[in-house]
Design an enzyme around this catalytic site. Structure first.
Site, PDB file in Angstrom:
ATOM      1  N   CYS A   1       5.543   8.536  -7.406  1.00 39.30           N
ATOM      2  CA  CYS A   1       4.647   8.194  -6.311  1.00 39.30           C
ATOM      3  C   CYS A   1       3.678   9.346  -6.084  1.00 39.30           C
ATOM      4  O   CYS A   1       3.957  10.506  -6.414  1.00 39.30           O
ATOM      5  CB  CYS A   1       5.444   7.952  -5.034  1.00 39.30           C
ATOM      6  SG  CYS A   1       6.555   6.544  -5.131  1.00 39.30           S
TER       7      CYS A   1
ATOM      8  N   GLU B   1       2.936  10.863  -3.379  1.00 42.47           N
ATOM      9  CA  GLU B   1       3.481  11.915  -2.508  1.00 42.47           C
ATOM     10  C   GLU B   1       4.277  12.939  -3.316  1.00 42.47           C
ATOM     11  O   GLU B   1       4.170  14.148  -3.074  1.00 42.47           O
ATOM     12  CB  GLU B   1       4.396  11.315  -1.430  1.00 42.47           C
ATOM     13  CG  GLU B   1       3.692  10.394  -0.462  1.00 42.47           C
ATOM     14  CD  GLU B   1       3.836   8.929  -0.819  1.00 42.47           C
ATOM     15  OE1 GLU B   1       3.972   8.119   0.107  1.00 42.47           O
ATOM     16  OE2 GLU B   1       3.812   8.599  -2.027  1.00 42.47           O
TER      17      GLU B   1
ATOM     18  N   ARG C   1      -7.638   0.897   1.429  1.00 41.45           N
ATOM     19  CA  ARG C   1      -6.442   0.339   2.070  1.00 41.45           C
ATOM     20  C   ARG C   1      -5.903   1.256   3.156  1.00 41.45           C
ATOM     21  O   ARG C   1      -5.079   0.840   3.960  1.00 41.45           O
ATOM     22  CB  ARG C   1      -5.349   0.060   1.044  1.00 41.45           C
ATOM     23  CG  ARG C   1      -5.662  -1.140   0.183  1.00 41.45           C
ATOM     24  CD  ARG C   1      -4.531  -1.472  -0.752  1.00 41.45           C
ATOM     25  NE  ARG C   1      -4.436  -0.460  -1.800  1.00 41.45           N
ATOM     26  CZ  ARG C   1      -3.315  -0.088  -2.374  1.00 41.45           C
ATOM     27  NH1 ARG C   1      -2.170  -0.627  -2.018  1.00 41.45           N
ATOM     28  NH2 ARG C   1      -3.320   0.822  -3.318  1.00 41.45           N
TER      29      ARG C   1
ATOM     30  N   CYS D   1       7.718   5.272   0.510  1.00 41.56           N
ATOM     31  CA  CYS D   1       8.837   4.422   0.106  1.00 41.56           C
ATOM     32  C   CYS D   1      10.156   5.107   0.473  1.00 41.56           C
ATOM     33  O   CYS D   1      10.184   6.270   0.874  1.00 41.56           O
ATOM     34  CB  CYS D   1       8.765   4.137  -1.398  1.00 41.56           C
ATOM     35  SG  CYS D   1       9.145   5.564  -2.448  1.00 41.56           S
TER      36      CYS D   1
ATOM     37  N   TRP E   1       9.349  -3.776   2.333  1.00 42.65           N
ATOM     38  CA  TRP E   1       8.363  -3.840   1.255  1.00 42.65           C
ATOM     39  C   TRP E   1       8.441  -5.196   0.592  1.00 42.65           C
ATOM     40  O   TRP E   1       9.519  -5.760   0.436  1.00 42.65           O
ATOM     41  CB  TRP E   1       8.640  -2.751   0.214  1.00 42.65           C
ATOM     42  CG  TRP E   1       7.646  -2.745  -0.893  1.00 42.65           C
ATOM     43  CD1 TRP E   1       6.476  -2.049  -0.927  1.00 42.65           C
ATOM     44  CD2 TRP E   1       7.720  -3.436  -2.134  1.00 42.65           C
ATOM     45  NE1 TRP E   1       5.810  -2.283  -2.097  1.00 42.65           N
ATOM     46  CE2 TRP E   1       6.565  -3.141  -2.867  1.00 42.65           C
ATOM     47  CE3 TRP E   1       8.652  -4.312  -2.695  1.00 42.65           C
ATOM     48  CZ2 TRP E   1       6.304  -3.659  -4.127  1.00 42.65           C
ATOM     49  CZ3 TRP E   1       8.398  -4.840  -3.950  1.00 42.65           C
ATOM     50  CH2 TRP E   1       7.236  -4.504  -4.658  1.00 42.65           C
TER      51      TRP E   1
END
Length: 145
Positions: free
Chosen positions: A59, A61, A87, A93, A132
Site C-alpha cells: 500500500c 502508506e 478521490r 486498510c 471494504w
C-alpha cells in the site's frame, strides 16, 4: 474517539500525497492508484505510491513509511493516503492500521469520517476495522454495529 479538524500542516500533507498520485497514476485500473505522505516530527514530508498486485502489493502508506525510514525519519506525526482522480483521502486498510499501531502508536491518520475529512489517532482506529468492498473501496468509519 477524538476527531480533529484539519490544520494547515494536514492540508499540506494531503496536497503532497495528491501530487504524488497525480504525477504517477497510470489509469483507473492501473497499479499506481494511491499516493501517501507521512510527516516527520521535524516537519519533513515523505511520500510513496502503491504497487497493486494480485498477491497483495504494498500500500502507498507502507511505501511512504519505508521511504521515510530510509531517509532518516524516525518519529512520525501524521499520515494520509489519497486516491487518484481526485478521490481524496482514503482510510488505511486493516494491515496498514495494524502496522501503524504496532510501530507508530502516536501517529494521527487523516481519513474520511461522518464529520468530513478529519485526523484521528491510530489508537482510536484499533481494534476497529474498516468496511471494504470492491465497488466503493474503504468506507468512512461507522461506529454503529
Amino acid at each position: 474517539m477524538e476527531m480533529r479538524e484539519l490544520v494547515a500542516e494536514d492540508l499540506e500533507l494531503v496536497e503532497f500525497a495528491r501530487g504524488i498520485v497525480d504525477a504517477n497514476t497510470d489509469g483507473e485500473f492501473g497499479v499506481h492508484t494511491m499516493g501517501a505522505a507521512v510527516r516527520e516530527a521535524d516537519g519533513r514530508m515523505f511520500g510513496g505510491i502503491n504497487l497493486y498486485h494480485f498477491l497483495g502489493g504494498p500500500c502507498a502508506e507502507l511505501v511512504a513509511l519505508g521511504n521515510a525510514r530510509a531517509s532518516g525519519g524516525r518519529e512520525f506525526t501524521t499520515i494520509v493516503a489519497v486516491g487518484n482522480f481526485n478521490r481524496g483521502p482514503v482510510g488505511p486498510c486493516g494491515r496498514d492500521r495494524q502496522i501503524l499501531f504496532d510501530y507508530h502508536t502516536g501517529i494521527r491518520v487523516i481519513l474520511p469520517t461522518d464529520q468530513g475529512i478529519r485526523s484521528v489517532r491510530i489508537t482510536d482506529l484499533m481494534p476497529l476495522a474498516a468496511r471494504w468492498d470492491p465497488d466503493t473501496g474503504t468506507q468512512p468509519f461507522d461506529p454503529t454495529p
